[in-house]
Write a protein that holds these residues in place. Sequence first.
Motif, short mmCIF file in Angstrom:
data_model
loop_
_atom_site.label_atom_id
_atom_site.label_comp_id
_atom_site.label_asym_id
_atom_site.label_seq_id
_atom_site.Cartn_x
_atom_site.Cartn_y
_atom_site.Cartn_z
N LYS A 78 0.82 -1.16 0.13
CA LYS A 78 -0.31 0.43 0.03
C LYS A 78 0.78 0.89 0.14
O LYS A 78 0.79 1.69 -0.78
N SER A 79 2.22 0.95 0.99
CA SER A 79 2.52 2.70 1.00
C SER A 79 3.47 2.41 -0.15
O SER A 79 4.26 3.76 -1.01
N SER A 80 3.93 1.12 -0.34
CA SER A 80 4.29 1.36 -1.74
C SER A 80 4.00 1.52 -3.34
O SER A 80 4.36 2.66 -4.86
N TYR A 81 3.18 1.23 -3.79
CA TYR A 81 2.59 1.23 -4.96
C TYR A 81 1.90 2.65 -5.18
O TYR A 81 0.70 3.20 -6.36
N GLY A 82 1.26 3.29 -4.47
CA GLY A 82 0.59 4.97 -3.80
C GLY A 82 -0.93 4.35 -4.63
O GLY A 82 -1.14 3.42 -4.39
N SER A 83 -1.56 5.24 -5.81
CA SER A 83 -2.66 5.12 -6.13
C SER A 83 -2.93 3.74 -6.93
O SER A 83 -3.97 3.63 -7.13
N GLU A 84 -1.64 2.48 -7.65
CA GLU A 84 -2.23 1.75 -8.04
C GLU A 84 -2.46 0.52 -7.53
O GLU A 84 -3.38 -0.07 -7.53
N TRP A 85 -2.42 1.01 -6.22
CA TRP A 85 -3.30 -0.07 -4.78
C TRP A 85 -4.21 0.18 -4.90
O TRP A 85 -5.22 1.05 -4.58
N PRO A 86 -5.56 -1.49 -4.40
CA PRO A 86 -4.64 -2.34 -4.66
C PRO A 86 -4.84 -3.80 -5.54
O PRO A 86 -4.24 -4.02 -5.50
N LYS A 87 -4.95 -3.32 -6.74
CA LYS A 87 -5.25 -3.69 -7.84
C LYS A 87 -3.76 -4.18 -8.76
O LYS A 87 -3.55 -4.12 -9.92
N VAL A 88 -2.82 -4.06 -7.56
CA VAL A 88 -1.35 -4.34 -8.55
C VAL A 88 -0.74 -5.47 -7.14
O VAL A 88 -1.06 -5.87 -5.81
N GLY A 89 0.43 -6.71 -7.30
CA GLY A 89 0.66 -7.30 -7.03
C GLY A 89 1.16 -8.42 -5.73
O GLY A 89 -0.04 -9.25 -6.27
N ALA A 90 0.88 -8.79 -4.69
CA ALA A 90 0.88 -9.49 -3.99
C ALA A 90 -0.79 -9.33 -3.56
O ALA A 90 -1.39 -10.72 -2.92
N THR A 91 -0.72 -8.42 -3.64
CA THR A 91 -2.32 -7.72 -2.30
C THR A 91 -2.99 -7.80 -3.96
O THR A 91 -3.79 -8.63 -3.57
N LEU A 92 -2.82 -7.99 -5.15
CA LEU A 92 -4.38 -8.49 -5.96
C LEU A 92 -4.06 -9.57 -6.46
O LEU A 92 -5.43 -10.77 -6.09
N ALA A 193 -9.88 -15.24 8.30
CA ALA A 193 -8.62 -13.71 8.79
C ALA A 193 -8.29 -12.65 7.77
O ALA A 193 -8.40 -11.59 7.47
N ILE A 194 -8.30 -13.77 6.21
CA ILE A 194 -8.00 -13.04 5.39
C ILE A 194 -8.71 -11.63 4.73
O ILE A 194 -8.50 -10.68 4.31
N TYR A 195 -9.93 -12.50 5.69
CA TYR A 195 -11.01 -11.58 4.32
C TYR A 195 -11.73 -9.77 4.84
O TYR A 195 -11.55 -8.98 5.07
N GLU A 196 -11.06 -10.60 6.44
CA GLU A 196 -11.28 -9.04 7.99
C GLU A 196 -9.58 -8.18 7.63
O GLU A 196 -10.25 -6.65 7.46
N MET A 197 -8.65 -8.75 6.94
CA MET A 197 -7.83 -7.97 6.80
C MET A 197 -7.96 -7.13 5.49
O MET A 197 -7.54 -5.77 5.62
N TYR A 198 -9.03 -7.96 4.80
CA TYR A 198 -9.14 -6.82 3.52
C TYR A 198 -9.80 -6.08 3.50
O TYR A 198 -9.94 -4.80 3.18
N SER A 199 -10.92 -6.16 4.46
CA SER A 199 -11.83 -5.42 4.82
C SER A 199 -11.72 -4.11 6.14
O SER A 199 -11.81 -2.89 4.82
N THR A 200 -10.69 -4.31 6.47
CA THR A 200 -10.47 -2.93 7.55
C THR A 200 -9.39 -2.34 6.67
O THR A 200 -9.11 -1.28 7.05
N GLU A 204 -10.29 -4.12 -0.71
CA GLU A 204 -11.06 -5.22 -1.81
C GLU A 204 -11.44 -4.37 -2.71
O GLU A 204 -11.92 -3.38 -2.90
N LEU A 205 -12.03 -5.38 -4.00
CA LEU A 205 -12.02 -4.52 -5.34
C LEU A 205 -13.49 -5.60 -5.83
O LEU A 205 -13.10 -6.73 -5.44
N ASP A 206 -14.42 -5.34 -6.59
CA ASP A 206 -15.49 -5.44 -6.99
C ASP A 206 -15.57 -5.67 -9.08
O ASP A 206 -16.76 -6.35 -9.44
N TYR A 207 -14.70 -5.56 -9.68
CA TYR A 207 -14.44 -5.50 -10.96
C TYR A 207 -14.57 -7.64 -11.11
O TYR A 207 -14.29 -8.04 -11.07
#
Length: 209
Positions: A78-92, A193-200, A204-207
């Motif tokens: 989140k810190s590294s990708y800025g506005s591209e996050w969360p649709k990038v990297g291991a996060t996606l 726990a992973i779902y909770e992490m994404y919510s917090t 989460e993306l809905d495309y």
Amino acid sequence: MALLLDQQFAPLSDTKEIATKTFLESVSHLPPFFDCLGSKVFAPIKSDINGNITKIKAVYDSDPVKYETLQQILIIEKSSYGSEWPKVGATLALMWLKRGLRFIQILLQSLADGERDEDNPNLIRVNITKAYDQALKRYHGWIVQKVFKAALFAAPCRSDFLKALSKDQEVAEEDCLAKVRQFLINFTATVDAIYEMYSTMNAELDYLV
């Protein structure tokens, strides 16, 4: 009994942080689960899970200390990708992986709870449909949804599916389901726990795909 699901997930700590290395080791055993469903239509889900595991592992391997937990991966990206996050990297990759894991979890829980079609008790279409509707359908366009509906007709019967989970060994149904229930304890907690992490983290993306 040798069961596909014998690879248990680790119990979570009080902080619900998930060690990346342990998670990757456990989740890497799950893609063959989709072979048990028989239909080649499920192969894309299996391939998607394998691909996302590979992407997360590549990030972890680049700096195991820095990316020690899944939570750290999201925070750092989140810190590294800025506005591209969360649709990038291991996060996606983890976002899509967790959906595949939820599919497995709901399907197995439905079977363990004894849910079945009273008119066709030896079919697992009811269980697969429930898992798909709750875990994946909202992210799929109508073409992908139609492909899935076609796959239902090629789904194995309940007895064959449980035998496949048992790696083709002759095992009593209740013994197999007891193993499934044991597997679900830590697996469900991890997925939740992973779902909770994404919510917090509002990650989460809905495309649609």
